[in-house]
Scaffold this motif. Structure first.
Motif, mmCIF file in Angstrom:
data_model
loop_
_atom_site.group_PDB
_atom_site.id
_atom_site.type_symbol
_atom_site.label_atom_id
_atom_site.label_comp_id
_atom_site.label_asym_id
_atom_site.label_seq_id
_atom_site.Cartn_x
_atom_site.Cartn_y
_atom_site.Cartn_z
ATOM 1 N N THR A 193 94.020 -46.410 -26.104
ATOM 2 C CA THR A 193 93.656 -47.823 -25.947
ATOM 3 C C THR A 193 92.157 -47.926 -26.162
ATOM 4 O O THR A 193 91.378 -47.302 -25.432
ATOM 5 C CB THR A 193 94.020 -48.353 -24.546
ATOM 6 O OG1 THR A 193 95.435 -48.279 -24.375
ATOM 7 C CG2 THR A 193 93.547 -49.785 -24.356
ATOM 8 N N ALA A 231 92.507 -53.733 -19.428
ATOM 9 C CA ALA A 231 92.617 -52.413 -18.789
ATOM 10 C C ALA A 231 93.860 -52.327 -17.920
ATOM 11 O O ALA A 231 94.556 -51.305 -17.926
ATOM 12 C CB ALA A 231 91.361 -52.129 -17.969
ATOM 13 N N ALA A 260 96.819 -51.615 -19.953
ATOM 14 C CA ALA A 260 96.856 -50.228 -20.427
ATOM 15 C C ALA A 260 97.380 -49.294 -19.347
ATOM 16 O O ALA A 260 97.896 -48.232 -19.650
ATOM 17 C CB ALA A 260 95.470 -49.784 -20.882
ATOM 18 N N TYR A 279 90.571 -46.310 -16.642
ATOM 19 C CA TYR A 279 89.934 -46.788 -17.860
ATOM 20 C C TYR A 279 88.425 -46.649 -17.747
ATOM 21 O O TYR A 279 87.881 -46.462 -16.663
ATOM 22 C CB TYR A 279 90.315 -48.242 -18.161
ATOM 23 C CG TYR A 279 89.805 -49.251 -17.151
ATOM 24 C CD1 TYR A 279 88.601 -49.926 -17.351
ATOM 25 C CD2 TYR A 279 90.528 -49.530 -15.994
ATOM 26 C CE1 TYR A 279 88.142 -50.847 -16.427
ATOM 27 C CE2 TYR A 279 90.071 -50.452 -15.071
ATOM 28 C CZ TYR A 279 88.882 -51.120 -15.292
ATOM 29 O OH TYR A 279 88.420 -52.020 -14.384
ATOM 30 N N VAL A 338 86.800 -51.182 -23.978
ATOM 31 C CA VAL A 338 87.763 -50.774 -22.957
ATOM 32 C C VAL A 338 88.486 -49.561 -23.514
ATOM 33 O O VAL A 338 89.153 -49.642 -24.550
ATOM 34 C CB VAL A 338 88.768 -51.897 -22.636
ATOM 35 C CG1 VAL A 338 89.778 -51.423 -21.590
ATOM 36 C CG2 VAL A 338 88.054 -53.157 -22.167
ATOM 37 N N ALA A 353 91.095 -46.298 -22.666
ATOM 38 C CA ALA A 353 92.102 -45.836 -21.716
ATOM 39 C C ALA A 353 93.178 -45.062 -22.469
ATOM 40 O O ALA A 353 93.172 -44.989 -23.696
ATOM 41 C CB ALA A 353 92.725 -47.026 -20.977
#
Length: 112
Positions: free
Chosen positions: A38, A73, A76, A80, A101, A103
């Motif tokens: 991510t 986040a 996800a 993160y 961001v 993750a």
């Protein structure tokens, strides 16, 4: 809005992006060169070069960026990292405030 700013063009809809979320203050879209499973950029709809400038000029927009980053986040799942690169020496390449961001994997420390 600045005519020669890539992210301003994304906000205006002139350049396509893989938008994953948005609110009244910010837009979140997938990074074209992801560094984690991510990797989403969250940008304010208003042009400011970095997070410090955004906080001074438009605190509501800064809050909108942080709120949207948290929502991305949360989607996800798990842990993160939220990164704001500020200035050329920090490897900021687009001078429109944006949060990364990251993750989806162990991110380790120190970064980079």
């Amino acid at each position: 809005m600045t005519d020669d700013c890539l992210f301003c063009s994304i906000v205006a809809g002139d350049i396509p992006a893989d938008v994953v979320a948005e609110n009244g203050q910010a837009i979140a879209f997938r990074d074209i060169s992801p560094q984690a499973p991510t990797h989403v950029l969250v940008i304010p709809r208003v042009h400011q070069p970095d997070i410090g400038s955004l906080v001074e000029a438009d605190p509501a927009a800064a809050t909108g960026v942080l709120t949207l980053a948290r929502e991305v986040a949360d989607e996800a799942g798990g842990s993160y990292r939220l990164v704001f690169n500020t200035g050329a020496d920090a490897h900021q390449t687009v001078f429109h405030c944006h949060a990364h961001v990251l993750a989806g994997r162990s991110l380790g420390w120190p970064p980079g």
